[in-house]
Design a protein around this motif. Structure first.
Motif, short mmCIF file in Angstrom:
data_model
loop_
_atom_site.label_atom_id
_atom_site.label_comp_id
_atom_site.label_asym_id
_atom_site.label_seq_id
_atom_site.Cartn_x
_atom_site.Cartn_y
_atom_site.Cartn_z
N SER A 86 -4.56 -12.83 -11.77
CA SER A 86 -3.87 -12.77 -10.38
C SER A 86 -3.56 -11.19 -10.19
N LEU A 87 -3.43 -10.61 -11.47
CA LEU A 87 -3.16 -9.12 -11.49
C LEU A 87 -4.52 -8.32 -11.04
N GLY A 88 -5.90 -8.90 -11.53
CA GLY A 88 -6.95 -8.00 -11.11
C GLY A 88 -7.21 -8.47 -9.58
N ALA A 89 -6.82 -9.45 -9.25
CA ALA A 89 -7.19 -9.96 -7.76
C ALA A 89 -6.26 -9.24 -6.62
N ILE A 90 -5.12 -9.07 -7.13
CA ILE A 90 -4.05 -8.09 -6.26
C ILE A 90 -4.58 -6.95 -6.23
N PHE A 91 -4.97 -6.26 -7.18
CA PHE A 91 -5.24 -4.91 -7.09
C PHE A 91 -6.64 -4.72 -6.40
N ALA A 92 -7.71 -5.71 -6.46
CA ALA A 92 -8.99 -5.61 -6.07
C ALA A 92 -8.56 -5.65 -4.40
N ALA A 93 -7.71 -6.55 -4.13
CA ALA A 93 -7.35 -6.79 -2.50
C ALA A 93 -6.76 -5.60 -2.14
N VAL A 94 -5.98 -4.84 -2.57
CA VAL A 94 -5.23 -3.69 -2.11
C VAL A 94 -6.45 -2.59 -2.02
N ALA A 95 -7.23 -2.53 -3.14
CA ALA A 95 -8.25 -1.69 -3.12
C ALA A 95 -9.36 -1.75 -1.79
N LEU A 96 -9.38 -2.96 -1.37
CA LEU A 96 -10.29 -3.27 -0.39
C LEU A 96 -9.52 -2.82 1.22
N ALA B 157 1.07 -0.62 6.62
CA ALA B 157 1.86 -0.13 5.62
C ALA B 157 2.74 -1.12 5.08
N PHE B 158 3.26 -1.73 6.01
CA PHE B 158 4.55 -2.74 5.86
C PHE B 158 3.80 -4.07 5.21
N ALA B 159 2.63 -4.38 5.47
CA ALA B 159 2.02 -5.46 4.88
C ALA B 159 1.54 -5.13 3.48
N ILE B 160 1.10 -4.07 3.06
CA ILE B 160 0.68 -3.80 1.76
C ILE B 160 1.86 -3.61 0.64
N SER B 161 2.74 -2.80 1.35
CA SER B 161 3.94 -2.93 0.32
C SER B 161 4.76 -4.10 0.09
N THR B 162 4.73 -5.05 1.08
CA THR B 162 5.53 -6.36 1.02
C THR B 162 4.43 -7.21 0.25
N ALA B 163 3.31 -7.03 0.16
CA ALA B 163 2.45 -7.97 -0.72
C ALA B 163 2.63 -7.63 -2.45
N LEU B 164 2.71 -6.30 -2.43
CA LEU B 164 2.97 -5.85 -3.87
C LEU B 164 4.24 -6.25 -4.42
N HIS B 165 5.29 -6.15 -3.60
CA HIS B 165 6.61 -6.50 -3.89
C HIS B 165 6.64 -7.99 -4.03
N GLU B 166 6.23 -8.78 -3.26
CA GLU B 166 6.22 -10.40 -3.47
C GLU B 166 5.38 -10.65 -4.80
N PHE B 167 4.39 -10.01 -5.13
CA PHE B 167 3.56 -10.38 -6.31
C PHE B 167 4.25 -10.29 -7.46
N VAL B 168 4.97 -9.15 -7.36
CA VAL B 168 5.57 -8.64 -8.61
C VAL B 168 6.99 -9.66 -8.69
N LEU B 169 7.35 -9.93 -7.77
CA LEU B 169 8.59 -11.13 -7.79
C LEU B 169 8.21 -12.59 -8.43
N ALA B 170 6.84 -12.91 -7.73
CA ALA B 170 6.42 -14.18 -7.96
C ALA B 170 5.93 -14.27 -9.60
N ALA B 171 5.32 -13.05 -9.97
CA ALA B 171 5.21 -13.00 -11.51
C ALA B 171 6.25 -12.88 -12.37
#
Length: 475
Positions: free
Chosen positions: A73-83, A108-122
């Motif tokens: 999931s870490l690999g997937a979220i970083f790849a998604a942000v990079a794209l 900007a709101f979408a990307i920052s929220t996605a990273l924050h929610e990913f961290v919380l889920a993990a």
């Protein structure tokens, strides 16, 4: 579980403070524009990233992934942000003004929220409660402080959005290193991505539905009425969703891991038992609050908002609060029938159909009845959606036996109802608050007398927590 749930509740309360602050610093028109950006950014986050985040919770205990869900999931979220980042930059350069600013803020709101929610889920699935709580609370605290400072310094609604982005990224900078200590970044295989996407992407569309409904309604109001009415509607919708729906969805997110773990390891009977306890607690935390906002809406609006917003918000608040409760039951309880059976594609089809109905109903209701018609449309579509979910999940609902807690909570609210009806008829805010408190006390006593199990559990937990802290203070 207390760390995960209570921190989310505290974050929701801070979000309500943000609402209070922004409605005092921004004009209704600017607040309407701010909310449209937040809604569009949340929709983008759900559609582009949420399938990865959902998969962490659903598959973390599944044996088929060999305990590597967090790493891939870490690999997937970083790849998604990079794209997405270069697409955002190119889009900003190509889109003409003034829409380029709206696009950039939303992205900007979408990307920052996605990273924050990913961290919380993990952090949630790894049961790191204290770290989860800090990462959860950092964002709203920092965002509110920064937004107030920037707007007071002469900024506009865009400054408030950038404050949200900054708050999210500062929280990520705290939580992400903790996640990286738990798992290394791994490249996800095609089969893993396929499993994640097949489960999570339909669910992402489903979870974005509430924001899609909000954004489409705001757009219709801006087109048919004006941005000031967008501001009033958005304030009422934000208050009802933050205080009711978010509370219910947060409880669902907190208990989802336990429900899915019970399903995977012990079977459907054990999962149904977990669902029953979840539903009881869901009603306990949401139904009394909903009653206050529906039957004492004028009091709530006058206390929370200033004279510019209060009169415009109050008519919407009662309707949207009831809709928020119905949506919360649908999202945090009824929707488990789809995710437990991995039938999120069916859920997607239903959501698309409901979205189309919502847009049509909202357009005609607003055209005929003005701004208040939009709120009635939200409630009508919420009831329709919940009814369809109930019909689909009939087997799960029977197994979790929700009728008894429903009747008990309804009886308890009836005991407090006379106080709530009187609250809006008082000339003094202090007297109105006293009546609301009396209603909640009456409701609590009734639930205790009826032997409501979740109330006893909550009281026991509170006594245990107080005893623990009393012992520490005595030392």
């Amino acid at each position: 579980m207390a760390w995960f749930f209570l921190s989310r509740v505290a974050a929701a309360l801070i979000a309500l403070i943000t609402l209070l602050v922004l409605t005092r610093l921004l004009a209704p028109e600017e607040f309407g524009r701010y909310n449209m950006i937040v809604a569009s950014g949340t929709i983008c986050q759900q559609l582009l990233f949420s399938w990865i985040i959902s998969s962490i919770t659903r598959f973390h205990s599944a044996e088929e992934f060999g305990g590597r869900v967090l790493s891939v999931s870490l690999g997937a979220i970083f790849a998604a942000v990079a794209l997405i980042l270069p697409v955002t930059i190119v889009g900003y350069l190509l889109i003409p003004a003034p829409m380029d600013g709206f696009f950039l803020l939303s992205a900007a709101f979408a990307i920052s929220t996605a990273l924050h929610e990913f961290v919380l889920a993990a952090l949630r699935v790894e049961k790191m409660g204290r770290t989860f709580a800090v990462a959860t609370l950092l964002r709203p605290v920092l965002a509110t402080s920064l937004a107030a400072g920037l707007v007071l310094a002469g900024g506009s609604y865009g400054s408030a959005v950038w404050a949200n982005v900054a708050g999210a990224m500062l929280a990520v900078s705290f939580g992400l290193p903790q996640v990286l200590k738990l798992a290394s970044i791994a490249r996800p295989s095609r089969s893993v991505l396929k499993s994640f996407f097949a489960f999570g992407q339909p669910l992402s569309f489903v979870r974005s539905a509430s924001m899609l409904f909000a954004f489409s309604t705001q757009f219709i109001l801006a087109t048919l009425v004006n941005f000031a009415q967008v501001g009033f509607f958005s304030a009422a919708l934000t208050l009802s969703q933050r205080s009711i729906t978010m509370l219910m969805v947060t409880l669902g997110q907190t208990t989802a891991a336990s429900i899915f773990e019970a399903l995977e390891k012990e079977g459907e009977v054990r999962a149904a038992d977990e669902l029953r306890r979840h539903f009881e607690m869901l009603l306990l935390i949401s139904a009394p609050l909903t009653a206050v906002m529906v039957f004492a809406n004028d009091t709530v609006a006058s206390i929370i908002f200033n004279d510019t917003f209060g009169p415009g918000v109050a008519p919407h608040l009662a309707i949207l609060s009831l809709a928020a409760f119905v949506n919360g039951v649908q999202a945090s309880y009824l929707a488990f029938s789809f995710s437990m059976n991995k039938e999120t594609m069916k859920q997607l089809g239903l959501t698309v159909s409901i979205a189309a109905v919502h847009i049509l109903v909202t357009y005609f209701a607003t055209r005929e009845y003005g701004a208040i018609g939009a709120s009635w449309a939200i409630l009508g579509v919420a009831i329709l959606n919940a009814a369809i979910y109930t019909a689909y999940g009939a087997k799960m609902i029977r197994a979790s036996q929700p009728l008894e807690p429903l009747l008990k909570v309804a009886a308890a609210i009836a005991c407090g109802l006379p106080f709530l009806l009187l609250a809006d008829r008082m000339n003094s805010s202090l007297n109105s608050l006293a009546l609301i408190c009396a209603a909640m006390v009456a409701c609590g006593i009734a639930l205790k007398m009826l032997g409501y199990e979740s109330l006893d559990t909550a009281l026991y937990g509170a006594r245990k927590l107080l005893s623990r802290y009393s012992t520490k203070l005595a030392r």
